[in-house]
Motif scaffolding. Structure first.
Motif, PDB file in Angstrom:
ATOM      1  N   GLN A 129      42.129  34.471  31.576  1.00  0.00           N
ATOM      2  CA  GLN A 129      42.411  35.884  31.280  1.00  0.00           C
ATOM      3  C   GLN A 129      41.740  36.321  29.980  1.00  0.00           C
ATOM      4  O   GLN A 129      41.470  37.493  29.767  1.00  0.00           O
ATOM      5  N   GLN A 130      41.470  35.331  29.081  1.00  0.00           N
ATOM      6  CA  GLN A 130      40.841  35.641  27.785  1.00  0.00           C
ATOM      7  C   GLN A 130      39.336  35.371  27.812  1.00  0.00           C
ATOM      8  O   GLN A 130      38.671  35.451  26.794  1.00  0.00           O
ATOM      9  N   ASP A 131      38.826  35.004  28.995  1.00  0.00           N
ATOM     10  CA  ASP A 131      37.473  34.475  29.058  1.00  0.00           C
ATOM     11  C   ASP A 131      36.595  35.395  29.919  1.00  0.00           C
ATOM     12  O   ASP A 131      36.767  35.464  31.125  1.00  0.00           O
ATOM     13  N   SER A 132      35.656  36.073  29.274  1.00  0.00           N
ATOM     14  CA  SER A 132      34.848  37.045  30.034  1.00  0.00           C
ATOM     15  C   SER A 132      33.736  36.373  30.837  1.00  0.00           C
ATOM     16  O   SER A 132      33.014  37.046  31.569  1.00  0.00           O
ATOM     17  N   SER A 133      33.610  35.037  30.718  1.00  0.00           N
ATOM     18  CA  SER A 133      32.498  34.387  31.414  1.00  0.00           C
ATOM     19  C   SER A 133      32.874  33.903  32.821  1.00  0.00           C
ATOM     20  O   SER A 133      32.073  33.243  33.474  1.00  0.00           O
ATOM     21  N   THR A 134      34.076  34.208  33.266  1.00  0.00           N
ATOM     22  CA  THR A 134      34.491  33.804  34.619  1.00  0.00           C
ATOM     23  C   THR A 134      35.086  34.982  35.375  1.00  0.00           C
ATOM     24  O   THR A 134      35.837  35.769  34.795  1.00  0.00           O
ATOM     25  N   ARG A 135      34.745  35.094  36.652  1.00  0.00           N
ATOM     26  CA  ARG A 135      35.431  36.018  37.560  1.00  0.00           C
ATOM     27  C   ARG A 135      35.893  35.187  38.744  1.00  0.00           C
ATOM     28  O   ARG A 135      35.070  34.661  39.503  1.00  0.00           O
ATOM     29  N   SER A 136      37.216  35.053  38.895  1.00  0.00           N
ATOM     30  CA  SER A 136      37.773  34.327  40.038  1.00  0.00           C
ATOM     31  C   SER A 136      38.364  35.335  41.003  1.00  0.00           C
ATOM     32  O   SER A 136      39.153  36.192  40.600  1.00  0.00           O
ATOM     33  N   PHE A 137      37.991  35.208  42.263  1.00  0.00           N
ATOM     34  CA  PHE A 137      38.451  36.152  43.285  1.00  0.00           C
ATOM     35  C   PHE A 137      39.152  35.406  44.412  1.00  0.00           C
ATOM     36  O   PHE A 137      38.737  34.296  44.788  1.00  0.00           O
ATOM     37  N   ILE A 138      40.149  36.058  44.961  1.00  0.00           N
ATOM     38  CA  ILE A 138      40.724  35.592  46.214  1.00  0.00           C
ATOM     39  C   ILE A 138      40.091  36.414  47.328  1.00  0.00           C
ATOM     40  O   ILE A 138      40.038  37.651  47.246  1.00  0.00           O
ATOM     41  N   LEU A 139      39.580  35.692  48.341  1.00  0.00           N
ATOM     42  CA  LEU A 139      39.067  36.368  49.539  1.00  0.00           C
ATOM     43  C   LEU A 139      40.267  36.669  50.421  1.00  0.00           C
ATOM     44  O   LEU A 139      41.060  35.772  50.718  1.00  0.00           O
ATOM     45  N   THR A 140      40.401  37.935  50.807  1.00  0.00           N
ATOM     46  CA  THR A 140      41.560  38.316  51.636  1.00  0.00           C
ATOM     47  C   THR A 140      41.104  39.043  52.891  1.00  0.00           C
ATOM     48  O   THR A 140      40.057  39.680  52.915  1.00  0.00           O
ATOM     49  N   ASN A 141      41.958  38.931  53.906  1.00  0.00           N
ATOM     50  CA  ASN A 141      41.842  39.777  55.095  1.00  0.00           C
ATOM     51  C   ASN A 141      43.177  40.514  55.166  1.00  0.00           C
ATOM     52  O   ASN A 141      44.188  39.914  55.526  1.00  0.00           O
ATOM     53  N   GLY A 142      43.192  41.761  54.773  1.00  0.00           N
ATOM     54  CA  GLY A 142      44.485  42.445  54.602  1.00  0.00           C
ATOM     55  C   GLY A 142      45.256  41.756  53.496  1.00  0.00           C
ATOM     56  O   GLY A 142      44.743  41.558  52.397  1.00  0.00           O
ATOM     57  N   GLU A 143      46.472  41.306  53.821  1.00  0.00           N
ATOM     58  CA  GLU A 143      47.302  40.632  52.815  1.00  0.00           C
ATOM     59  C   GLU A 143      47.068  39.119  52.811  1.00  0.00           C
ATOM     60  O   GLU A 143      47.538  38.420  51.910  1.00  0.00           O
ATOM     61  N   GLN A 144      46.363  38.625  53.812  1.00  0.00           N
ATOM     62  CA  GLN A 144      46.239  37.162  53.963  1.00  0.00           C
ATOM     63  C   GLN A 144      45.160  36.577  53.041  1.00  0.00           C
ATOM     64  O   GLN A 144      44.009  37.036  53.074  1.00  0.00           O
ATOM     65  N   ALA A 145      45.558  35.581  52.239  1.00  0.00           N
ATOM     66  CA  ALA A 145      44.586  34.893  51.376  1.00  0.00           C
ATOM     67  C   ALA A 145      43.816  33.873  52.221  1.00  0.00           C
ATOM     68  O   ALA A 145      44.415  33.081  52.956  1.00  0.00           O
ATOM     69  N   LEU A 146      42.480  33.896  52.092  1.00  0.00           N
ATOM     70  CA  LEU A 146      41.635  33.011  52.909  1.00  0.00           C
ATOM     71  C   LEU A 146      40.903  31.966  52.091  1.00  0.00           C
ATOM     72  O   LEU A 146      40.500  30.927  52.622  1.00  0.00           O
ATOM     73  N   GLY A 147      40.673  32.269  50.811  1.00  0.00           N
ATOM     74  CA  GLY A 147      39.904  31.320  50.012  1.00  0.00           C
ATOM     75  C   GLY A 147      39.692  31.810  48.601  1.00  0.00           C
ATOM     76  O   GLY A 147      40.193  32.882  48.212  1.00  0.00           O
ATOM     77  N   LEU A 148      38.955  31.014  47.859  1.00  0.00           N
ATOM     78  CA  LEU A 148      38.644  31.324  46.459  1.00  0.00           C
ATOM     79  C   LEU A 148      37.130  31.404  46.291  1.00  0.00           C
ATOM     80  O   LEU A 148      36.400  30.566  46.824  1.00  0.00           O
ATOM     81  N   VAL A 149      36.704  32.414  45.552  1.00  0.00           N
ATOM     82  CA  VAL A 149      35.287  32.603  45.251  1.00  0.00           C
ATOM     83  C   VAL A 149      35.180  32.774  43.739  1.00  0.00           C
ATOM     84  O   VAL A 149      35.978  33.500  43.151  1.00  0.00           O
ATOM     85  N   GLN A 150      34.206  32.088  43.140  1.00  0.00           N
ATOM     86  CA  GLN A 150      34.083  32.182  41.676  1.00  0.00           C
ATOM     87  C   GLN A 150      32.664  32.476  41.229  1.00  0.00           C
ATOM     88  O   GLN A 150      31.706  31.910  41.761  1.00  0.00           O
ATOM     89  N   LEU A 151      32.567  33.341  40.225  1.00  0.00           N
ATOM     90  CA  LEU A 151      31.351  33.489  39.423  1.00  0.00           C
ATOM     91  C   LEU A 151      31.749  32.944  38.061  1.00  0.00           C
ATOM     92  O   LEU A 151      32.718  33.429  37.464  1.00  0.00           O
ATOM     93  N   PHE A 152      31.060  31.922  37.583  1.00  0.00           N
ATOM     94  CA  PHE A 152      31.475  31.339  36.307  1.00  0.00           C
ATOM     95  C   PHE A 152      30.263  30.984  35.447  1.00  0.00           C
ATOM     96  O   PHE A 152      29.120  31.067  35.893  1.00  0.00           O
TER      97      PHE A 152
END
Ligand code: ACO
Length: 171
Positions: free
Chosen positions: A50-73
């Motif tokens: 949360q304090q680190d601007s060098s990472t973006r972590s995303f949850i891949l969703t279909n509607g409300e369902q979480a499907l996976g994790l995607v990261q730019l770091f």
């Protein structure tokens, strides 16, 4: 329900979802990491991020369902590049989500963050992932011999990258 894939910010509540994935050796061996994460460690990592601007972590969703994790770091705002990585929940694999998620991450990197290049390292034997990256426009750069120790042997890693101009067809 029609498929509505999107990337959203990884929230603290997602730790429960992620805990299952990051303790799965079948996933983490391809991330070149030990599948050994307690929930409290994931919370620490979340808070640090949360304090680190060098990472973006995303949850891949279909509607409300979480499907996976995607990261730019390791996002570097001087050289304008970042590393990319992905994991899809085994229960959701085989549905073609990986290429869509990879393109959504490229959209974000190039259209929102204005990055110049994304790169990734993939295990040479991870043919499915290599296929997905090629399909999404990543190009082979080099092979790093015996770069990672996985399941008792050293594995070659393939470095691939994609440029904003190629992704957006700006040539
Ligand atoms: C930079 C990095 O992050 S590298 C590490 C990547 N992450 C991992 O390997 C973690 C464990 N694996 C996963 O999370 C997932 O299996 C992923 C992300 C690699 C792929 O997601 P999946 O849901 O399994 O794949 P998805 O169904 O989206 O697409 C697979 C594609 O590969 C193709 N494929 C499947 N097996 C193979 C194979 N052995 N060789 C080549 N292509 C293959 C499929 O036909 C499909 O391609 P198509 O859409 O052109 O028909």
């Amino acid at each position: 329900m029609a498929e509505q894939l999107r990337l959203r910010a990884y929230e603290e509540d997602d730790i429960h979802f992620l805990h299952k994935l990051v303790n799965d050796p079948a996933i983490m061996s391809y991330w070149f990491e030990e599948a050994y994460y307690s929930k409290s460690r994931l919370k620490e990592i979340f808070e640090k991020e949360q304090q680190d601007s060098s990472t973006r972590s995303f949850i891949l969703t279909n509607g409300e369902q979480a499907l996976g994790l995607v990261q730019l770091f390791d996002i570097d705002f001087v050289h304008r590049h970042a590393e990319y990585a992905i994991m899809i929940d085994p229960a959701a694999q085989g549905n073609g989500y990986a290429a869509k998620a990879t393109n959504l991450a490229s959209d974000y990197a190039f259209k929102v963050l204005n990055l110049h290049k994304l790169f990734l390292y993939v295990d040479e034997v991870n043919e499915k992932a290599v296929h997905v990256y090629k399909k999404c426009g990543y190009k082979y750069v080099a092979t790093l011999e015996e770069a990672y120790f996985v399941n008792g042997i050293y594995h070659n890693a393939v470095l691939m990258n994609i440029f904003k101009r190629d992704y957006l067809g700006l040539n």
